[in-house]
Design a protein around this motif. Structure first.
Motif, PDB file in Angstrom:
ATOM      1  N   PRO A 201      -6.635   3.893  -2.542  1.00  0.00           N
ATOM      2  CA  PRO A 201      -7.724   4.517  -1.788  1.00  0.00           C
ATOM      3  C   PRO A 201      -8.821   5.095  -2.671  1.00  0.00           C
ATOM      4  CG  PRO A 201      -5.793   5.933  -1.782  1.00  0.00           C
ATOM      5  CD  PRO A 201      -5.359   4.614  -2.355  1.00  0.00           C
ATOM      6  N   GLY A 202      -8.475   5.425  -3.921  1.00  0.00           N
ATOM      7  CA  GLY A 202      -9.474   5.973  -4.818  1.00  0.00           C
ATOM      8  C   GLY A 202     -10.567   4.991  -5.198  1.00  0.00           C
ATOM      9  N   LEU A 203     -10.332   3.701  -4.954  1.00  0.00           N
ATOM     10  CA  LEU A 203     -11.358   2.697  -5.246  1.00  0.00           C
ATOM     11  C   LEU A 203     -12.402   2.630  -4.139  1.00  0.00           C
ATOM     12  CD1 LEU A 203      -9.141  -0.250  -6.600  1.00  0.00           C
ATOM     13  CD2 LEU A 203     -10.374   1.500  -7.909  1.00  0.00           C
ATOM     14  N   THR A 204     -12.083   3.180  -2.969  1.00  0.00           N
ATOM     15  CA  THR A 204     -12.864   3.053  -1.730  1.00  0.00           C
ATOM     16  C   THR A 204     -12.920   1.575  -1.325  1.00  0.00           C
ATOM     17  OG1 THR A 204     -15.107   2.776  -2.633  1.00  0.00           O
ATOM     18  CG2 THR A 204     -14.273   5.026  -2.402  1.00  0.00           C
ATOM     19  N   GLY A 205     -13.350   1.340  -0.116  1.00  0.00           N
ATOM     20  CA  GLY A 205     -13.470  -0.046   0.339  1.00  0.00           C
ATOM     21  C   GLY A 205     -12.610  -0.349   1.544  1.00  0.00           C
ATOM     22  N   THR A 206     -13.249  -0.807   2.609  1.00  0.00           N
ATOM     23  CA  THR A 206     -12.602  -1.102   3.872  1.00  0.00           C
ATOM     24  C   THR A 206     -13.277  -2.324   4.469  1.00  0.00           C
ATOM     25  OG1 THR A 206     -12.333   1.275   4.211  1.00  0.00           O
ATOM     26  CG2 THR A 206     -11.982  -0.108   6.105  1.00  0.00           C
ATOM     27  N   TRP A 207     -12.542  -3.046   5.290  1.00  0.00           N
ATOM     28  CA  TRP A 207     -13.149  -4.189   5.963  1.00  0.00           C
ATOM     29  C   TRP A 207     -12.702  -4.192   7.419  1.00  0.00           C
ATOM     30  CZ3 TRP A 207     -10.097  -8.215   7.985  1.00  0.00           C
ATOM     31  CH2 TRP A 207      -8.745  -8.183   7.619  1.00  0.00           C
ATOM     32  N   GLY A 208     -13.331  -5.040   8.179  1.00  0.00           N
ATOM     33  CA  GLY A 208     -12.966  -5.087   9.585  1.00  0.00           C
ATOM     34  C   GLY A 208     -13.550  -6.298  10.282  1.00  0.00           C
ATOM     35  N   ILE A 209     -13.384  -6.305  11.597  1.00  0.00           N
ATOM     36  CA  ILE A 209     -13.841  -7.410  12.433  1.00  0.00           C
ATOM     37  C   ILE A 209     -14.690  -6.840  13.559  1.00  0.00           C
ATOM     38  CG2 ILE A 209     -13.157  -9.379  13.860  1.00  0.00           C
ATOM     39  CD1 ILE A 209     -10.393  -9.234  12.460  1.00  0.00           C
TER      40      ILE A 209
END
Length: 353
Positions: A201-209
């Protein structure tokens, strides 16, 4: 969690840093998109259209954007409670109203009263169901039947759905995770990440639809223009690709280890305090402990735990439905879980004595 990430992820990050050029990056390329689609297809049997994928810095940021897109100030957002505390903050911080839908305990598991849910969805100002799947903090995995019921109710009353599925990889029991995308009828968005399951989580970054083209265009307008977030964290993209392409064996071994941690917690607490009758959650690496049967005030136990040097989240943080509960993170070496449980037991005995 208190574990190093998967070796494949470490190796990919080391190679990327060794490249030396850490400038602006992009996520709309085949390496990243195909890795996300592969993961959803191979793990959950859902094949996304790569054109519908979106990216953001965090799940909560993405939730906030869709709240603003799909509702107005003072509109209502349904939450199954107890609920992740950031949900309350995000809904209220965007001047929307939380409409609580308390989950009910049923012989160690959790269920939603669908008739009661419909009364909330039918309210004129109810615009969004903010679904947590699997559910945090209870660890409930929604069945396909439950999800289909909720999808039908939301469709009937014109309520859009935002599904936070960041814990989708952390299934502990036999009930499989069903993506909202597999059951959805009306407007919806699904957000997730490798951050929880691969401990990055410390890298940040999320994805989605986001399947609707107009909603997706509005999303990119907000992300790139209004908020100036056109470039993702390059190491987060690298980590996701490595995790989704090479990390499955490591993740499966991790889940097995975490389940062993839960067995330790259950055996020790139930032997010491049979009234708890605590059951291992269906998902997440978080033990949701109901201490109400012990008759100990939450505040007193928290103070006793501070003296024992144990940091546990008090249940009231997750709303009124969480009062009298504790959330214990077992995502750490078993020796540390064992020591934490020993100190928890000592704190309870101190208050009972």
């Amino acid at each position: 969690m208190d574990f190093r990430t998967a070796p494949a992820v470490q190796q990919a990050l080391t190679q990327r840093v060794a490249h030396g050029v850490l400038g602006y990056s992009r996520w709309q390329h085949d390496d990243f998109l195909s890795a996300c689609c592969h993961w959803m297809s191979s793990r959950f049997g859902y094949q996304p259209d790569a054109d519908t994928l979106v990216y953001g810095p965090s799940v909560i940021y993405m939730v906030a954007q869709m709240l603003r897109r799909w509702s107005n100030p003072d509109d209502e957002v349904v939450l199954h409670t107890p609920a992740y505390d950031a949900f309350y903050k995000t809904v209220r911080g965007n001047q929307r109203q939380v409409l609580e839908m308390p989950l009910q305990r049923d012989n160690g598991s959790w269920r939603c009263d669908m008739a009661a849910l419909e009364t909330r969805l039918a309210r004129p100002r109810c615009k969004i169901l903010l679904l947590c799947s699997p559910h945090n903090p209870t660890g409930k995995v929604w069945t396909a039947t439950e999800l289909h019921q909720m999808a039908a109710l939301c469709d009937r009353h014109g309520v859009r759905v935002i599904s936070d599925e960041i814990h989708m990889d952390m299934i502990m029991g036999n009930q499989p995770h069903t993506p909202w995308a597999s059951v959805a009828r009306s407007d919806w968005a699904l957000f997730t990440s490798a951050s929880k399951s691969f401990n990055v989580p410390g890298l940040t970054g999320t994805w989605g639809i986001i399947p609707d083209a107009a909603d997706r265009a509005a999303w990119f307008q907000a992300l790139k223009n209004a908020d100036g977030l056109s470039s993702p964290a390059v190491l987060a993209v690298t980590a996701h690709v490595a995790a989704y392409r090479q990390g499955a064996p490591w993740l499966d071994a991790l889940r097995s280890y975490l389940y062993g941690n839960f067995i330790l917690v259950a055996n020790r607490l139930n032997a010491e305090f049979p009234a708890l009758n605590w059951h291992i959650p269906e998902a997440t690496y978080l033990a949701w402990l109901d201490i109400n049967p012990l008759g100990i005030p939450e505040e007193a136990l928290q103070q006793a735990l501070i003296q024992q040097r144990v940091a546990i989240m008090p249940g009231s943080i997750y709303g009124d439905a969480g009062k009298g509960f504790l959330r214990l993170n077992v995502g750490c070496p078993r020796s540390k879980v064992d020591e934490g449980v020993s100190r928890l037991i000592a704190a309870i005995h101190q208050l009972q004595g």
